[in-house]
Design an enzyme around this catalytic site. Structure first.
Site, PDB file in Angstrom:
ATOM      1  N   ASP A   1       0.813  -1.220   0.000  1.00  0.00           N
ATOM      2  CA  ASP A   1       0.000   0.000   0.000  1.00  0.00           C
ATOM      3  C   ASP A   1       0.851   1.276   0.000  1.00  0.00           C
ATOM      4  O   ASP A   1       0.336   2.371  -0.209  1.00  0.00           O
ATOM      5  CB  ASP A   1      -0.941   0.013   1.218  1.00  0.00           C
ATOM      6  CG  ASP A   1      -2.035  -1.050   1.089  1.00  0.00           C
ATOM      7  OD1 ASP A   1      -2.271  -1.550  -0.025  1.00  0.00           O
ATOM      8  OD2 ASP A   1      -2.646  -1.386   2.118  1.00  0.00           O
TER       9      ASP A   1
ATOM     10  N   LYS B   1      -5.848  -2.855  -7.155  1.00  0.00           N
ATOM     11  CA  LYS B   1      -6.189  -2.088  -5.952  1.00  0.00           C
ATOM     12  C   LYS B   1      -7.344  -1.130  -6.289  1.00  0.00           C
ATOM     13  O   LYS B   1      -8.010  -1.303  -7.300  1.00  0.00           O
ATOM     14  CB  LYS B   1      -4.951  -1.345  -5.446  1.00  0.00           C
ATOM     15  CG  LYS B   1      -3.857  -2.294  -4.927  1.00  0.00           C
ATOM     16  CD  LYS B   1      -4.308  -3.041  -3.686  1.00  0.00           C
ATOM     17  CE  LYS B   1      -3.270  -4.066  -3.247  1.00  0.00           C
ATOM     18  NZ  LYS B   1      -3.774  -4.955  -2.201  1.00  0.00           N
TER      19      LYS B   1
HETATM   20  C1  S3P Z   1      -5.605  -5.499   3.498  1.00  0.00           C
HETATM   21  C2  S3P Z   1      -4.822  -6.288   2.719  1.00  0.00           C
HETATM   22  C3  S3P Z   1      -4.129  -5.803   1.523  1.00  0.00           C
HETATM   23  C4  S3P Z   1      -4.071  -4.281   1.470  1.00  0.00           C
HETATM   24  C5  S3P Z   1      -5.375  -3.655   1.818  1.00  0.00           C
HETATM   25  C6  S3P Z   1      -5.811  -4.079   3.211  1.00  0.00           C
HETATM   26  C7  S3P Z   1      -6.274  -6.105   4.685  1.00  0.00           C
HETATM   27  O1  S3P Z   1      -4.817  -6.267   0.386  1.00  0.00           O
HETATM   28  O2  S3P Z   1      -3.641  -3.859   0.210  1.00  0.00           O
HETATM   29  O3  S3P Z   1      -5.268  -2.253   1.775  1.00  0.00           O
HETATM   30  O4  S3P Z   1      -6.769  -5.364   5.555  1.00  0.00           O
HETATM   31  O5  S3P Z   1      -6.305  -7.339   4.776  1.00  0.00           O
HETATM   32  P1  S3P Z   1      -4.581  -7.753  -0.206  1.00  0.00           P
HETATM   33  O6  S3P Z   1      -4.991  -8.709   0.839  1.00  0.00           O
HETATM   34  O7  S3P Z   1      -5.449  -7.835  -1.409  1.00  0.00           O
HETATM   35  O8  S3P Z   1      -3.127  -7.810  -0.533  1.00  0.00           O
END
Ligand code: S3P
Length: 430
Positions: free
Chosen positions: A318, A345
């Site tokens: 992120d 994203k």
């Molecule tokens: C998150 C996991 C991440 C991240 C998102 C929040 C979470 O995504 O990019 O902002 O709270 O589990 P991914 O699980 O798709 O990598």
């Protein structure tokens, strides 16, 4: 639409910032206390749009949740206490809400439908619906359950041993939440370790989750019950990242960042800043509800370019938009690879950042799985847009701290998703 204008910070940024609550941990605090038995008080909760969407969804399932200025009180009645929602559950812009809820809803005894905004409508859900269906979940949606609206008819589930093709905490967490309701054991393996807030918080709520970080493997047994407890949410290192970058690249800056979560699955940005030669001091280390927390002092210094890829990527996914901005000011080239996840994203963050940074004079090129940035490039003023992606908006805003003419950020209200008050903080520190 809100527009913000960021002007040059000729005297740098100086002062103290108390970092707002961690978004991932805030979501989990609501979800887990809603299915726990008893009353949980949550402090430090992030009142960003995403986490408010999670609260609204759980309220629609009959969970009593009270909000005051500094505490959220959740009156959990156990998993069985959840009720069938009368209307579609609206997750807004939140990928974490929809993916974790899909896992949780799979093991209920009722029917529910989930959808969100235009960005959510484009994001892939099959990464969670496919393994959940293998567990016996009855899920449907456009493109055979890949796109919203997603409908879930609660059913009997069976534990699985699942190897995920992506390192994703949302995938891992959705399967673990379904695993709590499944018969037998559920195992999730991932190519490299993603953030482990679900594992830590489930343990704190009395559920034993076995973790083997060396193998990238987690295990949970079906039938476990959660017991209510108070939660203190640490500050979000992903929000701190904007001020880390701002101070590192703006001459005469020195900031103290208070209350930053430093869970090792999230601290890739600190490793990168150190590799680039940043001046960082981490102190006052402590633990809050199973999560490590510290204060950080960051001071301007001339940085050098670096290479970012492999197992580091899930630990800073992120933060890449902000790191891309910083790399324009480092000496030499920065290469970011193995980051194709950026394409799914809130926006395609490779394309959005490359296109918008180019309009501000950056020398940056997109690759299949990342970007290449030439450092030592003066940034120019101009008009850019967040494209309704909170992290894109905040990253682009930082460019204005260095450009001779202002940077105007359109669709600036997007920052409310994870950092309400971000622009006021930025202006206050000049
Ligand atoms: C998150 C996991 C991440 C991240 C998102 C929040 C979470 O995504 O990019 O902002 O709270 O589990 P991914 O699980 O798709 O990598």
């Amino acid at each position: 639409m809100t527009t913000e204008t960021v002007k040059k910070a000729a005297n740098g940024l100086n002062g103290t910032v108390t970092i707002p609550g961690d978004k991932s941990i805030s979501h989990r605090s609501i979800l887990f206390s809603s299915i726990a038995k008893g009353t949980s008080r949550i402090s430090g909760f992030l009142k960003g749009q995403d986490c408010l969407s999670t609260i609204a969804c759980m309220k629609q399932m009959g969970v009593k949740i009270e909000e005051t200025d500094d505490t959220i009180t959740v009156y959990g009645r156990g998993f069985e206490g959840l009720q069938e929602p009368e209307r579609v559950l609206d997750v807004g812009n939140s990928g974490t809400t929809i993916r974790l809820l899909t896992g949780l809803l799979s093991g209920t005894s009722f029917y529910s439908v989930l959808e969100g905004d235009d960005s959510i409508a484009k994001r892939p859900m099959s990464r969670v619906t496919k393994p959940l269906k293998e567990m016996g979940a009855l899920i449907d949606g456009r493109e055979e359950g890949n796109l919203t609206p997603i409908s879930v008819r609660g059913s009997e589930l069976t534990g699985i041993d699942y190897t995920s093709p992506v390192a994703s905490a949302q995938v891992k967490s959705a399967i673990l939440l379904a695993g709590l309701r499944a018969s037998g054991v559920t195992v999730v393996r991932e190519p490299s370790v993603s953030r482990d807030h679900t594992e830590r918080m489930l343990n704190a709520f009395g559920v034993h989750v076995e973790q083997d970080p060396h193998k990238g493997e987690v295990k949970v047994e079906g039938g476990a019950e959660l017991t209510a407890r108070d939660v203190e949410v640490p500050g979000d290192i992903s929000s701190a990242a904007f001020f880390l970058v701002a101070a590192c690249m703006t001459p005469n800056s020195s900031l103290e960042l208070k209350n930053v979560g430093i869970n090792p699955t999230r601290t890739g940005i600190l490793d990168v800043l150190e590799a680039m030669g940043a001046s960082l001091e981490i102190y006052n280390e402590r633990t809050e509800t199973g999560e490590p927390v510290a204060d950080i002092r960051v001071t301007y210094s001339q940085l050098k370019g670096t290479e970012i890829g492999g197992e580091l990527i899930p630990r800073l996914i992120d933060e890449i938009p902000a790191i891309a901005v910083l790399a324009t000011q480092a000496n030499g080239t920065t290469v970011i690879k193995d980051a194709a996840e950026l394409k799914v994203k809130e926006t395609n963050r490779i394309d959005t950042m490359v296109n918008q940074l180019k309009t501000l004079g950056a020398q940056i090129e997109a690759t299949d799985d990342g970007m290449i940035i030439q450092g030592g490039t003066p940034l120019l003023g101009g008009r850019v847009s967040s494209f309704h992606d909170h992290r894109v908006g905040m990253s682009l805003a930082l460019c204005g701290l260095l450009s001779d003419t202002p940077v105007v950020v359109d669709e600036a209200e997007a920052v409310d998703v994870s950092y309400p008050g971000f622009f006021q903080e930025l202006y206050r520190l000049k």
